[in-house]
Design a protein around this motif. Structure first.
Motif, PDB file in Angstrom:
ATOM      1  N   UNK A 155      -8.160  12.640  -2.813  1.00  0.00           N
ATOM      2  CA  UNK A 155      -7.612  11.672  -3.753  1.00  0.00           C
ATOM      3  C   UNK A 155      -7.781  12.150  -5.190  1.00  0.00           C
ATOM      4  N   UNK A 156      -6.705  12.031  -5.939  1.00  0.00           N
ATOM      5  CA  UNK A 156      -6.749  12.312  -7.367  1.00  0.00           C
ATOM      6  C   UNK A 156      -6.975  11.031  -8.152  1.00  0.00           C
ATOM      7  N   UNK A 157      -6.418   9.919  -7.640  1.00  0.00           N
ATOM      8  CA  UNK A 157      -6.566   8.643  -8.326  1.00  0.00           C
ATOM      9  C   UNK A 157      -6.154   7.506  -7.401  1.00  0.00           C
ATOM     10  N   UNK A 158      -6.761   6.342  -7.623  1.00  0.00           N
ATOM     11  CA  UNK A 158      -6.365   5.098  -6.966  1.00  0.00           C
ATOM     12  C   UNK A 158      -6.037   4.091  -8.054  1.00  0.00           C
ATOM     13  N   UNK A 159      -4.876   3.466  -7.950  1.00  0.00           N
ATOM     14  CA  UNK A 159      -4.463   2.438  -8.902  1.00  0.00           C
ATOM     15  C   UNK A 159      -4.271   1.124  -8.158  1.00  0.00           C
ATOM     16  N   UNK A 160      -4.874   0.071  -8.673  1.00  0.00           N
ATOM     17  CA  UNK A 160      -4.709  -1.266  -8.113  1.00  0.00           C
ATOM     18  C   UNK A 160      -3.922  -2.081  -9.125  1.00  0.00           C
ATOM     19  N   UNK A 161      -2.662  -2.366  -8.804  1.00  0.00           N
ATOM     20  CA  UNK A 161      -1.772  -3.113  -9.677  1.00  0.00           C
ATOM     21  C   UNK A 161      -1.905  -4.592  -9.342  1.00  0.00           C
ATOM     22  N   UNK A 162      -2.373  -5.383 -10.287  1.00  0.00           N
ATOM     23  CA  UNK A 162      -2.654  -6.789 -10.036  1.00  0.00           C
ATOM     24  C   UNK A 162      -1.469  -7.635 -10.484  1.00  0.00           C
ATOM     25  N   UNK A 198      -2.211   5.180  -3.874  1.00  0.00           N
ATOM     26  CA  UNK A 198      -3.084   6.339  -3.711  1.00  0.00           C
ATOM     27  C   UNK A 198      -2.301   7.592  -4.110  1.00  0.00           C
ATOM     28  N   UNK A 199      -2.858   8.369  -5.031  1.00  0.00           N
ATOM     29  CA  UNK A 199      -2.239   9.621  -5.453  1.00  0.00           C
ATOM     30  C   UNK A 199      -3.148  10.771  -5.038  1.00  0.00           C
ATOM     31  N   UNK A 200      -2.609  11.727  -4.313  1.00  0.00           N
ATOM     32  CA  UNK A 200      -3.417  12.830  -3.798  1.00  0.00           C
ATOM     33  C   UNK A 200      -3.330  14.048  -4.710  1.00  0.00           C
ATOM     34  N   UNK A 201      -4.322  14.893  -4.586  1.00  0.00           N
ATOM     35  CA  UNK A 201      -4.366  16.156  -5.332  1.00  0.00           C
ATOM     36  C   UNK A 201      -3.336  17.119  -4.752  1.00  0.00           C
ATOM     37  N   UNK A 202      -2.630  17.816  -5.616  1.00  0.00           N
ATOM     38  CA  UNK A 202      -1.600  18.749  -5.177  1.00  0.00           C
ATOM     39  C   UNK A 202      -2.181  20.164  -5.080  1.00  0.00           C
ATOM     40  N   UNK A 210       0.854  -1.183   0.000  1.00  0.00           N
ATOM     41  CA  UNK A 210       0.000   0.000   0.000  1.00  0.00           C
ATOM     42  C   UNK A 210       0.893   1.235   0.000  1.00  0.00           C
ATOM     43  N   UNK A 211       0.641   2.154  -0.946  1.00  0.00           N
ATOM     44  CA  UNK A 211       1.497   3.322  -1.126  1.00  0.00           C
ATOM     45  C   UNK A 211       0.654   4.591  -1.138  1.00  0.00           C
ATOM     46  N   UNK A 212       1.122   5.590  -0.418  1.00  0.00           N
ATOM     47  CA  UNK A 212       0.510   6.914  -0.414  1.00  0.00           C
ATOM     48  C   UNK A 212       1.505   7.890  -1.030  1.00  0.00           C
ATOM     49  N   UNK A 213       1.229   8.362  -2.245  1.00  0.00           N
ATOM     50  CA  UNK A 213       2.154   9.246  -2.976  1.00  0.00           C
ATOM     51  C   UNK A 213       3.566   8.671  -3.004  1.00  0.00           C
ATOM     52  N   UNK A 214       3.640   7.374  -3.255  1.00  0.00           N
ATOM     53  CA  UNK A 214       4.934   6.717  -3.384  1.00  0.00           C
ATOM     54  C   UNK A 214       5.544   6.242  -2.091  1.00  0.00           C
ATOM     55  N   UNK A 215       4.913   6.499  -0.939  1.00  0.00           N
ATOM     56  CA  UNK A 215       5.450   6.089   0.358  1.00  0.00           C
ATOM     57  C   UNK A 215       4.779   4.786   0.785  1.00  0.00           C
TER      58      UNK A 215
END
Length: 767
Positions: free
Chosen positions: A132-139, A157-161, A112-117
């Motif tokens: 949240x700007x986007x959620x990506x689920x990498x399978x 999870x990528x957040x809005x800047x 699980x990653x929050x802005x790369x962390x």
């Protein structure tokens, strides 16, 4: 096995590797989706990875307020609630996951990653999603770019800047069960080049299982089950005034007071069925919204304090373009949580009446990643160094909240804390018991002190050769990891404590690699083949009888074929994947007696597992105003050479938990422009999951959750220009048909059920 796979899976076509279930419907064609799965921004259709992606608009339309909602909407992702907490989830992708996600000495399989962390633990993950700007689920395995413990996949999870301009986004929500939510996002003007934003979310909901009846004592805590009171804060800063340099800092904090799921007794009844105090008179096989005593069939209250979880995190990302072909990035992360967990299993285990668990955990982790990435005419590349250190201490207590007569030395819990009783359970005068005839029996306490340190070096490069008219991309990635951990278990010294002191350590190193060939047949159709590896680190079980025993790493290799395609002038998007995953030294949980000793869990390596799967997502712009999406996942598996600690081969009975054979979702979105009024949006989504095992490898038979589906909907009037701002008015409902299926089992007697139908109103202002 491939024959069965062909019959049930390939008849649907090839599998879909990525999905965006809801889009901006104002366009006549499907909107392009940008993802960062390969550590750079690129089109979803150009990324040879199986991905589900949800935009900010999709998150709003589908009412995805937390990670559990995302799991329910994504067939390939299972997110069962942790049995002892409403603030924790397990994550399972493609049948691979960690059922005991709350412990410190066993790692998860989904990163699980929050802005790369990276976030090593899932406690607190059920805090409300903000900005949240986007959620990506990498399978599938992501061992090359994302590292250890991503054998199943990753969630990013990528957040809005911050924008640097004054703006306000305010949403108020009210609903049944006392549901209230306020989400405030405020962007402020830049100060000396720094762009700030602040977001605050407040959520409340009444518990929907009323905890009342006989058994209450003065001063006791008897909260309702499933109660929620959450507060969250996020502060973000961005500095981009210097050419080629971007600096992002974020701080987040969440404070969650909740109560645990309610486990009902659903086992056999009759004389002699109870080990402690009286026969079992009643079994409850339908969803209850009130607590009951299985021994008397009457209303009863169970001692239930709040579970309190506080999470906090900080991240600092510095990105500098050295030149047109090379970018340096530093990602520094810190995450921590304090968790005081309480769960009362009521009469769910029959013999262990009112088993109450209290666990207090303090955890923190530090991560540092350095990246170099770039693009030339024929190469795309990224490489870097990674470091993680995590420390945690968990203290767990067990006791019964019902009277329990025992020989000399029993411990009771009085209004001031534990105290020793007299012979045969008779409390001495020193014990100020809440109720001398109805006091808890204290069963013991143990503490786990864990520390992990991990180092890695990684790289990935994509080459586009001149041959074949630049239509072929070849990608190779590699990673090397060193992983060291130590753990110590201590206890309170009571003779009947099932968890004696012990310690263990392990040191693991592992190379991982990936190889991908991606060919573009046309500008709209491409196929890829991929082989990749990953590993899950070893560890130990905090609830094993012998804590010196450890389990080793679990290794995995996956073979995948995928399709990325768009048809009919970009009105139809079909992405697909079929895969075969081979796991060696499978990590299995073994719970010998989940009824009489539910706390004892052994974890060990054994045998091999083979998983075959298919994934398909289809998104169609039926008309200019109507979109329809379909997402499907299929899993078949086999476990071989599963030799258990007692020497028996249980290959024929070993199963994967939370791995439904079939799962699908259907999503419909309708948009209509109302001149001079606004935009009318209607959304429906239905998700269905097949039968799946909730608990594996017990001596009590199969523990299986039956199939169920859920229908959700939302209707909104958006973009209403009024009072100088843009307004949105919406009505929504979840579990529209009020399905009441069981959604978790422990053993043959303890079960939880789906939440009843919820509904409410949203009011949103953007200024």
């Amino acid at each position: 096995m491939w024959q069965k796979f062909s019959r049930q899976g390939l008849t649907l076509g090839v599998a879909l590797a990525s999905g965006l279930l809801a889009q901006n419907l104002s366009a006549q064609t499907l909107e392009e989706v940008i993802v960062t799965a390969q550590k750079r921004s690129e089109s979803l259709q150009d990324t040879p990875i199986s991905i589900s992606a949800y935009s900010a608009e999709a998150i709003e339309n589908m009412g995805l307020n937390n990670v559990r909602d995302i799991g329910l909407a994504t067939p390939s992702l299972q997110t069962p609630s942790f049995p002892t907490s409403s603030n924790n989830l397990g994550f399972f992708i493609r049948g691979i996951g960690n059922a005991d996600s709350g412990i410190l000495t066993k790692d998860n399989t989904v990163g699980v990653y929050y802005d790369g962390v990276y976030s090593g633990r899932s406690t607190g993950v059920l805090s409300d999603l903000v900005d949240l700007e986007q959620v990506e689920i990498l399978r599938g395995p992501q061992g090359t770019l994302y590292g250890r413990n991503t054998t199943a996949g990753a969630i990013s999870f990528t957040t809005r800047k911050p924008s640097g301009e004054l703006s306000l986004d305010q949403t108020f929500t009210i609903g049944n069960m006392g549901y209230k939510r306020s989400l405030t996002s405020l962007d402020l003007p830049a100060v000396v080049g720094v762009k700030p934003s602040v977001s605050v979310v407040l959520t409340e909901r009444d518990g929907w299982v009323d905890n009342d009846g006989a058994g209450k004592v003065p001063g006791g805590k008897y909260n309702d089950y499933y109660l929620e009171d959450k507060k969250g804060l996020r502060i973000a800063l961005r500095y981009d005034e210097i050419e080629r340099l971007v600096v992002d800092y974020a701080f987040d904090y969440a404070d969650m007071d909740t109560t645990s799921p309610y486990f009902q007794y659903s086992g056999p009844t009759g004389p002699g069925m109870s080990i402690i105090g009286g026969d079992i008179l009643a079994s409850y096989n339908k969803r209850l919204e009130r607590t009951y005593d299985a021994k008397t069939a009457q209303r009863r209250a169970f001692y239930l304090p709040l579970t309190s979880t506080k999470t906090r995190g900080q991240s600092l990302t510095v990105s500098y373009d050295i030149n047109d072909f090379l970018t340096f990035k530093s990602i520094t992360g810190y995450r921590a949580y304090d968790d005081d967990l309480s769960q009362n299993f009521a009469d769910a285990f029959g013999g262990a009446s009112g088993l109450h668990v209290n666990a207090v955990t303090d955890y923190e982790q530090y991560t540092q990643e350095f990246q170099l990435s770039g693009t030339t005419e024929r190469w795309k590349y990224v490489g870097g160094l990674y470091y993680l250190k995590e420390k945690g201490v968990s203290d767990e207590q067990h006791f019964l909240d019902r009277g329990f007569v025992e020989t000399t030395g029993i411990v009771a819990l009085d209004s001031n804390g534990p105290c020793i009783s007299g012979a045969f359970g008779a409390p001495p005068p020193a014990c100020n018991l809440l109720d001398p005839m109805f006091y808890p029996a204290y069963l013991g306490e143990f503490t786990i002190d864990s520390e992990v340190e991990s180092y890695a070096i990684f790289g990935q490069a994509t080459w586009t050769p001149e041959i074949l008219e630049d239509r072929l991309d070849l990608t190779f990635g590699a990673r090397y990891t060193e992983d060291d951990r130590t753990a110590i278990r201590s206890n309170d010294g009571l003779l009947w404590n099932a968890f004696p002191p012990g310690k263990n350590s392990s040191s693991i190193d592992q190379p991982d690699w990936s190889l991908t060939a991606d060919y573009r047949w046309t500008d709209a159709i491409s196929t890829y083949i991929k082989a990749s590896t990953a590993f899950r680190s070893g560890g130990s079980s905090p609830k094993a009888l012998d804590f010196s025993e450890t389990f080793d790493k679990e290794k995995l290799i996956s073979y995948e074929m995928g399709l990325k395609s768009q048809w009919l002038d970009n009105r139809v998007r079909l992405n697909a994947a079929i895969y075969q995953t081979e796991i060696k030294d499978v990590i299995l949980d073994y719970q010998p007696d989940p009824i009489n000793q539910p706390s004892i869990i052994n974890v060990f390596n054994t045998g091999e597992a083979e998983i075959l799967g298919l994934e398909m997502d289809l998104l169609v712009a039926v008309t200019d105003n109507f979109q329809l999406g379909f997402n499907y996942a299929y899993i078949d598996y086999d476990i071989s050479d599963a030799v258990f600690p007692d020497g028996s081969d249980r290959s024929d009975t070993s199963v994967l938990v939370w791995a439904p054979e079939h799962a699908y979702s259907v999503v419909a979105d309708y948009y209509f422009n109302l001149p001079k009024l606004g935009e009318l949006k209607a959304h429906l989504n239905y998700s269905w999951q097949d039968d799946q095992y909730a608990l594996a490898n017990t001596d009590q038979g199969e523990v299986e959750v039956q199939d169920y589906g859920m229908l959700n909907g939302r209707i909104s009037l958006d973009a209403v220009q009024m009072l100088g701002g843009e307004w949105e008015f919406a009505v929504w409902a979840k579990n529209l048909t009020d399905e009441d299926n069981a959604n978790y089992f422990i053993g043959q007697t303890a079960s939880t059920y789906l939440q009843p139908r919820t509904y409410g109103l949203d009011l949103r202002l953007r200024y």
